[in-house]
Design an enzyme around this catalytic site. Structure first.
Site, PDB file in Angstrom:
ATOM      1  N   HIS A  67      30.761  40.294 -12.063  1.00 58.16           N
ATOM      2  CA  HIS A  67      29.946  39.691 -10.820  1.00 58.16           C
ATOM      3  C   HIS A  67      30.727  38.272 -10.303  1.00 58.16           C
ATOM      4  O   HIS A  67      30.898  38.100  -8.941  1.00 58.16           O
ATOM      5  CB  HIS A  67      28.451  39.446 -11.311  1.00 58.16           C
ATOM      6  N   GLU A  68      30.822  37.393 -11.171  1.00 56.10           N
ATOM      7  CA  GLU A  68      31.348  36.094 -10.760  1.00 56.10           C
ATOM      8  C   GLU A  68      32.904  36.342 -10.488  1.00 56.10           C
ATOM      9  O   GLU A  68      33.180  35.719  -9.390  1.00 56.10           O
ATOM     10  CB  GLU A  68      31.467  35.175 -12.144  1.00 56.10           C
ATOM     11  N   HIS A  71      32.825  37.194  -6.673  1.00 52.49           N
ATOM     12  CA  HIS A  71      32.724  35.976  -5.810  1.00 52.49           C
ATOM     13  C   HIS A  71      34.038  35.449  -5.679  1.00 52.49           C
ATOM     14  O   HIS A  71      34.608  34.958  -4.405  1.00 52.49           O
ATOM     15  CB  HIS A  71      31.806  34.932  -6.340  1.00 52.49           C
TER      16      HIS A  71
END
Length: 157
Positions: A67-68, A71
């Site tokens: 998820h990170e 980003h």
């Protein structure tokens, strides 16, 4: 798992699932309470909550890392890196990252209601967790004046 082992894991996941290197720092941050991790826009570093690894295992941590990294890579490519952006959601689905993380202990604490504002005109009641000055506000129903009363501990809830 140490910060160095985490760094190696993040670099490996970045290469395997994104085909791009991770060139910044990944580290654990014990101060994170309500989130699994965060991507820092200024420094491009990633911080992760170690409680997720302790309570839910490595699979949960890998989902948060993916998820990170979504980003991270989208931001560096100047594409839509925010949660609401279509590019972010599509990339997250493509790599199998987690959209939401599970709760961990030591997160948000639920405070009981300690105060109540009572309208003097219509009797409408507003429960509050924090003390406030009733002279600065009016009733939302009838615009009447409010008075503040403290609730008993069993009364709150």
């Amino acid at each position: 798992m140490t910060d160095q082992e985490l760094q190696t894991l993040v670099e490996a996941i970045s290469e395997e699932f994104f085909g791009k290197p991770f060139r910044h720092r990944a580290r654990f941050n014990r101060r994170l309470r309500t989130t699994g991790g965060r991507y820092l826009l200024q420094s491009h570093n990633i911080e992760l909550n170690p409680r997720h690894l302790e309570e839910h295992g490595e699979a949960e941590l890998i989902g948060i890392i993916k998820h990170e990294l979504c980003h991270y890579h989208l931001h560096l490519e100047k594409r839509g890196y925010r949660h609401a952006d279509r590019e972010f959601r599509e990339l997250l689905k493509q790599v199998g990252g987690s959209r939401y993380c599970r709760e961990v202990s030591g997160g948000r604490t639920r405070l009981p209601y300690r105060y109540e504002l009572v309208c003097r005109a219509c009797g409408m009641r507003y429960k509050r967790k924090r003390k406030m000055n009733p002279a600065r506000y009016r009733c939302g129903r009838c615009r009447g004046k409010l008075s503040l009363r403290e609730l008993a501990p069993a009364d709150g809830g």
